[in-house]
Design a protein around this motif. Structure first.
Motif, PDB file in Angstrom:
ATOM      1  N   UNK A 183       0.863  -1.176   0.000  1.00 22.04           N
ATOM      2  CA  UNK A 183       0.000   0.000   0.000  1.00 22.04           C
ATOM      3  C   UNK A 183       0.902   1.229   0.000  1.00 22.04           C
ATOM      4  N   UNK A 184       0.347   2.346  -0.423  1.00 20.33           N
ATOM      5  CA  UNK A 184       1.087   3.606  -0.424  1.00 20.33           C
ATOM      6  C   UNK A 184       0.457   4.541   0.587  1.00 20.33           C
ATOM      7  N   UNK A 185       1.313   5.140   1.408  1.00 29.01           N
ATOM      8  CA  UNK A 185       0.883   6.075   2.438  1.00 29.01           C
ATOM      9  C   UNK A 185       1.401   7.462   2.061  1.00 29.01           C
TER      10      UNK A 185
ATOM     11  N   UNK B  79       4.267   0.700   2.084  1.00 31.13           N
ATOM     12  CA  UNK B  79       4.291  -0.200   3.231  1.00 31.13           C
ATOM     13  C   UNK B  79       4.007  -1.614   2.734  1.00 31.13           C
ATOM     14  N   UNK B  80       4.699  -2.571   3.332  1.00 31.92           N
ATOM     15  CA  UNK B  80       4.489  -3.985   3.019  1.00 31.92           C
ATOM     16  C   UNK B  80       3.562  -4.557   4.078  1.00 31.92           C
TER      17      UNK B  80
ATOM     18  N   UNK C  38      -0.055   7.049   9.953  1.00 34.50           N
ATOM     19  CA  UNK C  38      -0.901   7.389   8.803  1.00 34.50           C
ATOM     20  C   UNK C  38      -1.525   6.138   8.183  1.00 34.50           C
ATOM     21  N   UNK C  39      -0.789   5.024   8.191  1.00 40.23           N
ATOM     22  CA  UNK C  39      -1.390   3.790   7.662  1.00 40.23           C
ATOM     23  C   UNK C  39      -2.548   3.351   8.556  1.00 40.23           C
ATOM     24  N   UNK C  40      -2.352   3.414   9.869  1.00 36.81           N
ATOM     25  CA  UNK C  40      -3.425   3.046  10.803  1.00 36.81           C
ATOM     26  C   UNK C  40      -4.642   3.946  10.594  1.00 36.81           C
ATOM     27  N   UNK C  41      -4.409   5.234  10.377  1.00 34.60           N
ATOM     28  CA  UNK C  41      -5.518   6.158  10.105  1.00 34.60           C
ATOM     29  C   UNK C  41      -6.233   5.792   8.807  1.00 34.60           C
ATOM     30  N   UNK C  42      -5.466   5.475   7.756  1.00 32.37           N
ATOM     31  CA  UNK C  42      -6.058   5.072   6.471  1.00 32.37           C
ATOM     32  C   UNK C  42      -6.928   3.841   6.644  1.00 32.37           C
ATOM     33  N   UNK C  43      -6.401   2.870   7.364  1.00 31.74           N
ATOM     34  CA  UNK C  43      -7.104   1.601   7.579  1.00 31.74           C
ATOM     35  C   UNK C  43      -8.386   1.827   8.383  1.00 31.74           C
ATOM     36  N   UNK C  44      -8.283   2.660   9.391  1.00 30.05           N
ATOM     37  CA  UNK C  44      -9.448   2.969  10.209  1.00 30.05           C
ATOM     38  C   UNK C  44     -10.525   3.674   9.383  1.00 30.05           C
ATOM     39  N   UNK C  45     -10.110   4.646   8.561  1.00 24.60           N
ATOM     40  CA  UNK C  45     -11.060   5.371   7.713  1.00 24.60           C
ATOM     41  C   UNK C  45     -11.700   4.429   6.700  1.00 24.60           C
TER      42      UNK C  45
END
Length: 168
Positions: A99-101, A110-111, A150-157
């Protein structure tokens, strides 16, 4: 997108090993790079004590069976070993996705690692984080922490958008 029904990759591989006690230690990173460039799945060195108490290193190269010949050629040409051991290995890997953050320093990859459909690993790409840290003067750990946040935020959203937010 990754098909989570086929997330485990099981391969037959070979672990090539050589014990070295007479090689210039400065060659280690060069040999590792050559092996990775030729398709090794993993390369690592272990400090060992050899006969008569001499310090040495054990070279370990994990490789698919099809690439053994190329690994042999490199190891015999670039190290001082006179022989190799071959151990058959079954390798079980997590399913992978990238994925791209978006970050203040630009996009960073990110892998992601999945086990039975569940995300169990997330790792920012080191070289991209290193480049961002160097170009911005920000500590590497700051870049890593921000990518993870930021990845955690993306995933949560994304979870909230799909209705899987887990409300009560």
């Amino acid at each position: 997108m990754f098909d989570h029904r086929h997330e485990h990759i099981d391969d037959r591989m070979v672990l090539l090993q050589a014990n070295l006690d007479d090689m210039n230690p400065e060659y280690v990173s060069y040999v590792s790079d050559r092996l990775f460039e030729a398709g090794a799945n993993d390369v690592y060195w272990i400090p060992i004590v050899m006969k008569r108490g001499r310090p040495g290193v054990m070279l370990n190269v994990l490789v698919s069976e099809e690439r053994i010949g190329e690994m042999e050629r490199i190891v015999f040409a670039e190290t001082t070993t006179l022989g190799l051991r071959y151990l058959r290995a079954d390798v079980h890997r997590l399913g992978r996705e990238f994925a791209t953050v978006e970050t203040p320093w630009g996009p960073i990859t990110v892998k992601l690692g999945f086990h039975r459909g569940e995300l169990v690993q997330m790792a920012p790409e080191f070289k991209e984080c290193e480049a961002a840290a160097k170009s911005s003067g920000v500590p590497l750990k700051t870049v890593y922490d921000e990518v993870r946040r930021r990845y955690a935020d993306m995933r949560s959203a994304a979870g909230q958008q799909s209705g899987s937010g887990g409300g009560t």
